[in-house]
Design an enzyme around this catalytic site. Structure first.
Site, short mmCIF file in Angstrom:
data_model
loop_
_atom_site.label_atom_id
_atom_site.label_comp_id
_atom_site.label_asym_id
_atom_site.label_seq_id
_atom_site.Cartn_x
_atom_site.Cartn_y
_atom_site.Cartn_z
N PHE A 142 -40.61 36.37 46.01
CA PHE A 142 -41.78 35.69 46.55
C PHE A 142 -42.95 36.69 46.53
O PHE A 142 -42.79 37.82 46.98
CB PHE A 142 -41.48 35.22 47.97
N ASP A 179 -34.51 39.76 51.69
CA ASP A 179 -35.32 38.73 52.31
C ASP A 179 -34.48 37.46 52.38
O ASP A 179 -34.03 36.93 51.34
CB ASP A 179 -36.59 38.51 51.47
C1 LIG Z 1 -41.71 31.80 52.93
C2 LIG Z 1 -41.44 33.18 52.49
C3 LIG Z 1 -42.11 34.24 53.08
C4 LIG Z 1 -43.19 33.93 54.07
O1 LIG Z 1 -43.85 35.00 54.57
P1 LIG Z 1 -44.85 34.79 55.79
O2 LIG Z 1 -45.30 36.16 56.08
O3 LIG Z 1 -44.08 34.18 56.90
O4 LIG Z 1 -45.94 33.89 55.35
C5 LIG Z 1 -41.78 35.52 52.71
N1 LIG Z 1 -40.83 35.75 51.77
C6 LIG Z 1 -40.17 34.73 51.17
C7 LIG Z 1 -39.11 35.01 50.16
C8 LIG Z 1 -40.47 33.42 51.50
O5 LIG Z 1 -39.86 32.42 50.90
#
Ligand SMILES: *Cc1c(COP(=O)(O)O)cnc(C)c1O
Length: 412
Positions: free
Chosen positions: A128, A199
């Site tokens: 992401f 993550d």
């Molecule tokens: C949704 C998501 C995030 C979101 O990060 P925020 O800081 O909460 O906006 C981070 N990493 C992954 C892999 C995600 O899918």
């Protein structure tokens, strides 16, 4: 009706589904099939009352006394212990707070400090973007910086060389649902002298996760996806207890101090995971997440994952049977993917808008992915079959081909 047999199979599966009663714990709008719980979980019915009580009684009446008398000060740790069960973590190794992005920054910094003689963070192109942005920001701040090496997801294992400090991966690909083998990659990383940062944004609350069993070093995850904590809910981070003593936070704060109410001018880290806390947690958000997590009480994550595989399987079977224009993106084998499936779709954005207009809510991810998350606590097998039929109709009958479905909103 092409789906009569699938409908019958789905009805039988629903009748035998041990998770079916959990649907009653959620507010779901009439006429909506919600396949976007991987982006924003549905509202658990326990949340509004809890928030109202925190506002009126705890804040309104209790005022500052509520830090002690309503237990606000210990609430994040109680919530963290609930999450720990879902991700196979030691109960005292999880911290609830901040956003996932902030937690990537904090844990990546901590991870790099454990391997001071190496300068490479290895990640993959399916990660992401926010995780990579946070890493870039950190690289700009650290003396000498570090290299962010991005390889294809299938190349990760072979790319873990002896210059890699941290292997930073999202277990389940947010676009395609492809799932990494956390245990194998972690073992590989350790053998090469690297540490891992996982993550779990698309894993926590969706799949059985076993951080202890995998030997993971660090992890982060999201409170508003499968954990149903509400928009912008607090995220979480994990530090393996074996590392805690040598981890110092990049952004220390007073509530992570060993004795916050001594108000010493010098920082001394708290002995446990609380040292990673940066500032005062948002009690409203933590309370909502606490109430939301009760929907998982007594739930076996293996049963959740089995149902997710059945839901996605029915959906894929229906879509592929009725609609040749959609191509599955990501693995077909449920063992290799998370709790979502995606299809490549020409005009995917408009397809999704037309689908949403017909009560089936998924989402669109650029460039051409229509994505469907299966949340077994509140999605039924019949929902999966009906969603497939609706999607097939939208594509086959070109129901997406209207100007109103092509106007891009800010959030897709
Ligand atoms: C949704 C998501 C995030 C979101 O990060 P925020 O800081 O909460 O906006 C981070 N990493 C992954 C892999 C995600 O899918």
């Amino acid at each position: 009706m092409v789906f009569a047999d699938l409908e019958a199979r789905a009805a039988a599966l629903d009748a035998a589904d041990p998770l079916a009663p959990r649907r009653g714990l959620f507010h779901l709008p009439e006429g909506v099939i919600y396949l976007d719980g991987n982006s924003l979980g549905a509202l658990p019915l326990s949340v509004p009352g809890r928030i109202a009580a925190v506002l009126r009684e705890e804040w309104g009446e209790g005022l500052i006394r509520s830090w002690n008398e309503a237990g606000w000060i210990d609430l994040p740790a109680r919530v963290a212990a609930k999450i720990a069960r879902l991700i196979g973590a030691e109960p005292n190794a999880v911290l609830v707070g901040d956003s996932t992005t902030v937690n990537v920054f904090k844990t990546l910094d901590a991870a790099l400090r454990l391997v001071p003689d190496r300068r490479v963070v290895l990640t993959d192109s399916g990660n992401f973007p926010t995780d990579i942005y946070a890493a870039e920001g950190l690289a700009g701040l650290r003396a000498g910086g570090f290299e962010i090496r991005i390889v294809r997801p299938d190349e990760v294992a072979s790319a873990i060389g002896d210059d890699v400090a941290v292997v930073m991966l999202t277990e389940v690909d947010y676009r395609t649902g492809r799932r990494h083998d956390m245990k194998a990659i972690t073992a590989h990383a350790h053998a090469a002298g690297a540490v891992t940062l996982w993550d779990l944004a698309h894993s926590a609350g969706a799949l059985p996760v076993d951080l202890v069993g995998a030997g993971a070093d660090f992890a982060v995850g999201c409170g508003y996806k499968y954990l149903n904590g509400g928009p912008g809910a607090p995220a979480f981070l994990y530090v393996a207890p074996r590392h805690l003593g040598s981890v110092t936070p990049a952004l220390p704060g007073w509530l992570g101090h060993a004795a916050p109410f001594a108000f010493d001018l010098g920082y001394r880290p708290a002995p446990g995971i609380e040292r990673m806390r940066t500032g005062t947690p948002g009690v409203l958000g933590v309370a909502a997440l606490d109430a939301a997590l009760d929907v998982f009480e007594g739930v076996d994550m293996a049963v959740v994952a089995e149902k997710a595989a059945r839901l996605a399987g029915l959906f894929v079977e229906g879509v592929e049977r009725a609609c040749r224009d959609l191509v599955l993106a990501g693995p077909r084998d449920p063992a290799l993917r998370g709790s979502q499936v995606s299809f490549h779709a020409e005009e995917g954005y408009a397809v999704m808008q037309a689908l949403i207009a017909r009560g089936v809510i998924g989402d669109f991810r650029a460039p051409d992915i229509v994505r469907f998350g299966f949340t077994p606590l509140y999605v039924s097998h019949r929902d999966a079959v009906r969603a497939a039929a609706t999607l097939a109709a939208v594509v086959n009958e070109r129901l997406w081909d209207e100007p109103r479905f092509k106007v891009k909103a800010k959030v897709t």
